[in-house]
Structure formats: C-alpha cells, structure tokens
Scaffold this motif. Sequence first.
Motif, PDB file in Angstrom:
ATOM      1  N   SER A 291      40.710 137.759  85.535  1.00 47.97           N
ATOM      2  CA  SER A 291      40.553 137.374  84.138  1.00 47.97           C
ATOM      3  C   SER A 291      41.897 137.467  83.417  1.00 47.97           C
ATOM      4  N   ASP A 292      42.038 136.684  82.343  1.00 52.18           N
ATOM      5  CA  ASP A 292      43.305 136.661  81.599  1.00 52.18           C
ATOM      6  C   ASP A 292      43.029 137.012  80.143  1.00 52.18           C
ATOM      7  N   HIS A 293      43.371 138.243  79.776  1.00 48.83           N
ATOM      8  CA  HIS A 293      43.196 138.715  78.399  1.00 48.83           C
ATOM      9  C   HIS A 293      44.524 139.298  77.922  1.00 48.83           C
ATOM     10  N   PRO A 294      45.477 138.450  77.514  1.00 51.83           N
ATOM     11  CA  PRO A 294      46.804 138.953  77.141  1.00 51.83           C
ATOM     12  C   PRO A 294      46.784 139.922  75.963  1.00 51.83           C
ATOM     13  N   TYR A 295      45.717 139.880  75.161  1.00 51.00           N
ATOM     14  CA  TYR A 295      45.610 140.738  73.982  1.00 51.00           C
ATOM     15  C   TYR A 295      45.039 142.108  74.315  1.00 51.00           C
TER      16      TYR A 295
ATOM     17  N   GLY B 208      52.312 128.349  98.962  1.00 48.91           N
ATOM     18  CA  GLY B 208      51.881 127.406  99.989  1.00 48.91           C
ATOM     19  C   GLY B 208      50.645 126.625  99.600  1.00 48.91           C
ATOM     20  N   GLY B 209      50.517 126.291  98.305  1.00 51.05           N
ATOM     21  CA  GLY B 209      49.394 125.470  97.851  1.00 51.05           C
ATOM     22  C   GLY B 209      48.111 126.234  97.661  1.00 51.05           C
ATOM     23  N   ARG B 210      48.194 127.486  97.182  1.00 50.38           N
ATOM     24  CA  ARG B 210      46.996 128.328  97.073  1.00 50.38           C
ATOM     25  C   ARG B 210      46.617 128.641  95.625  1.00 50.38           C
ATOM     26  N   PHE B 211      47.147 127.922  94.672  1.00 53.19           N
ATOM     27  CA  PHE B 211      46.872 128.242  93.271  1.00 53.19           C
ATOM     28  C   PHE B 211      46.011 127.169  92.614  1.00 53.19           C
ATOM     29  N   GLU B 212      45.042 127.614  91.808  1.00 46.96           N
ATOM     30  CA  GLU B 212      44.228 126.714  90.985  1.00 46.96           C
ATOM     31  C   GLU B 212      44.324 127.199  89.543  1.00 46.96           C
ATOM     32  N   LEU B 213      44.163 126.270  88.586  1.00 43.39           N
ATOM     33  CA  LEU B 213      44.410 126.585  87.183  1.00 43.39           C
ATOM     34  C   LEU B 213      43.119 126.611  86.380  1.00 43.39           C
ATOM     35  N   GLY B 214      42.689 127.816  86.021  1.00 44.87           N
ATOM     36  CA  GLY B 214      41.540 127.969  85.142  1.00 44.87           C
ATOM     37  C   GLY B 214      41.991 127.967  83.693  1.00 44.87           C
TER      38      GLY B 214
ATOM     39  N   TRP C  64      49.671 136.644  84.807  1.00 42.18           N
ATOM     40  CA  TRP C  64      50.638 135.828  85.550  1.00 42.18           C
ATOM     41  C   TRP C  64      51.496 136.688  86.468  1.00 42.18           C
ATOM     42  N   THR C  65      51.895 137.844  85.982  1.00 40.36           N
ATOM     43  CA  THR C  65      52.676 138.741  86.831  1.00 40.36           C
ATOM     44  C   THR C  65      51.856 139.183  88.036  1.00 40.36           C
ATOM     45  N   LEU C  66      50.599 139.515  87.793  1.00 41.22           N
ATOM     46  CA  LEU C  66      49.726 139.963  88.886  1.00 41.22           C
ATOM     47  C   LEU C  66      49.478 138.849  89.888  1.00 41.22           C
ATOM     48  N   LEU C  67      49.160 137.641  89.416  1.00 40.56           N
ATOM     49  CA  LEU C  67      48.923 136.526  90.339  1.00 40.56           C
ATOM     50  C   LEU C  67      50.147 136.269  91.216  1.00 40.56           C
TER      51      LEU C  67
ATOM     52  N   ALA D 212      43.447 132.289  91.235  1.00 43.71           N
ATOM     53  CA  ALA D 212      43.214 131.615  89.956  1.00 43.71           C
ATOM     54  C   ALA D 212      42.903 132.653  88.898  1.00 43.71           C
ATOM     55  N   ALA D 213      43.129 132.282  87.652  1.00 42.50           N
ATOM     56  CA  ALA D 213      42.689 133.098  86.520  1.00 42.50           C
ATOM     57  C   ALA D 213      41.389 132.534  85.995  1.00 42.50           C
ATOM     58  N   SER D 214      40.539 133.434  85.522  1.00 50.88           N
ATOM     59  CA  SER D 214      39.236 132.994  85.019  1.00 50.88           C
ATOM     60  C   SER D 214      39.013 133.482  83.575  1.00 50.88           C
ATOM     61  N   VAL D 215      39.607 132.810  82.607  1.00 47.88           N
ATOM     62  CA  VAL D 215      40.498 131.666  82.649  1.00 47.88           C
ATOM     63  C   VAL D 215      41.657 131.942  81.696  1.00 47.88           C
ATOM     64  N   HIS D 216      42.745 131.148  81.789  1.00 44.86           N
ATOM     65  CA  HIS D 216      43.862 131.316  80.861  1.00 44.86           C
ATOM     66  C   HIS D 216      43.480 130.811  79.471  1.00 44.86           C
ATOM     67  N   PRO D 217      43.630 131.631  78.415  1.00 46.04           N
ATOM     68  CA  PRO D 217      43.379 131.152  77.057  1.00 46.04           C
ATOM     69  C   PRO D 217      44.561 130.312  76.571  1.00 46.04           C
TER      70      PRO D 217
END
Length: 287
Positions: A42-46, A96-102, A54-57, A70-75
């Motif tokens: 999950s992405d909760h920058p606040y 190597g092509g393993r990222f998806e964008l939530g 992003w650092t963790l991914l 992937a993040a579930s999801v980027h605000p």
Amino acid sequence: MPDYGHDLLFGAGIDSYSHQSSTVVRLAELADQTGVDLAAISDHPYHPAFLDTWTLLSYLAGRTTQIRLAASVHPIPLRQPAILARSAASLDILSGGRFELGLGAGAIWDGIEAMGGPRRSPGEAVDALEEAIEVIRGIWDVDTSGGVHVDGNHYQVRGARPGPRPSHNIGIWTGAYKPRMLRLTGRMADGWWPSLPALEEHGPITLAEGNATIDEAAIHAGRSPQDVRRLLNLGELLPVEQIAELALQDGISVFTVDARDPRAIHQLAKEISPAVKELVAKERAGR
C-alpha cells in the motif's frame, strides 16, 4: 459476468510498517521463493508509520528475482505523474520487467493536503487521474516525436522528452469504485483493482455492476473488455471454491490477500493458488 480468460495470479499484500522493516523484507523474499506471483504494497505517503513505498519497492526489486511488484495503489495527488512515469519505467527496467503501476485518484484528503498535495472534489480527482494517465503513457511512448504535450486543468506537460521505455508493457491498474472512475478504467486502464471489503462501503457496488460499467466504457472507446484485467484484494483468504467462483463468474484473474506472517504466504503459494488454478482450468476445459 464472463470469464475474461486471463491467466490466474496470486499476490501477497504486505504491510510496510517501518518498525517491522526486516519482517517486511523477509515476507517479500519468502513470497518470491515460494512462487507467489505478486507483492502488493500500500502507498500512504501521509502515514509516518509506513516505509516510503517507492523506496521499499526498489529495495525489494533488488532482493527478489521472480515476483511482480506493485503498489496498491499510488495516490496520484502526491505522485507527480511525469516523474512517476520515469520512476515506474526505471524500476521495470532494473527488475527485469516485474513492475506494475497501481493508481488511485486519492481518498485521504486531510492527509494529502497535510503533505502539500491538492484537495480535490470527486469530479476533479477523476479528471486529474485521467490527465495523469495521459502524461504517463506519453512519457513511456519513446516513439513520440516532438515531446509530450498535455494541457490539462491539473497537469501541464509542455514538450517533455519521452523515456525511458519500460522493459515490458506496464499495466496501469486503478483502484476504482464510483461510476466515473469505473468508466475511466474501461476507457484507459489495463486493470481494475478494488478491495472486496471496501466494495460495500463505496456504493454499495457489486463486482457484476462494476464489470458491466467497465465493459460498456471499454467497448464505447473501441477496446475489448478483455483489455482490462480484473483484480481483487480479498483481504483475508477465502475458501478455494469461492475464489474459483470469483474467477469464473466475475472474471477476476488476480487475487491479493493480506499476508502478515510466513504461514499465510505458504498457504497462499502451496495450497490456495494451485487448487484454484486446477479448478478453474478444469471448468474452462469443460466449456
């Protein structure tokens, strides 16, 4: 609803509490080693208790070899889309092509505003996400001549040079619940990623209703409903038969579940995933 025919994937939703950082990494590594298909963060920058997503991914990409990330999801109000596009492409190349964008339009507006982001009305949030997707796809399209130009109400990009090209066609998966977001998903996105516990809270809306809205919007935009993969955050694990039914009747092909300990990951990878895939394959063959 129909079975859209996509291959089935199973993902581990991993909490990213900073005081449990070593556990977070171990769980992601275990998911990778046991054959789980996706690690969702999950992405909760606040939220100060969480590691920056992003650092963790990026760190997890270097500690794993097979699992998708992937993040579930980027605000999107706190993730500037042109920079986000370059970050996503870079991580996809490095992994190597393993990222998806939530992506999400934003929800926790007090937290977003506290971090310096804009407070948007529901309509503005959807419009901004549409503009953001246009920017992101423009940055990824390295064959574009003359630079990327988007003159929106929320985002203006004036001649940005596209690139880098992602290693694979990154899927844009939206967390959507309301009709406008669902129609946007059908027109522009590659996946719909709601949470089962939240579906009733946001409508209520059923998977069938959401699928119908997405399908209609996709067809109206000249796309096939199959162009939009259907994902679902289950929260807790459900019985095998119920998950298979969601795949066959509601078209869900990516299931993510909360994975807070090694036992949950082993159960997902070694019991639930193969059993559901076997049931769905048998039913598809019978059809």
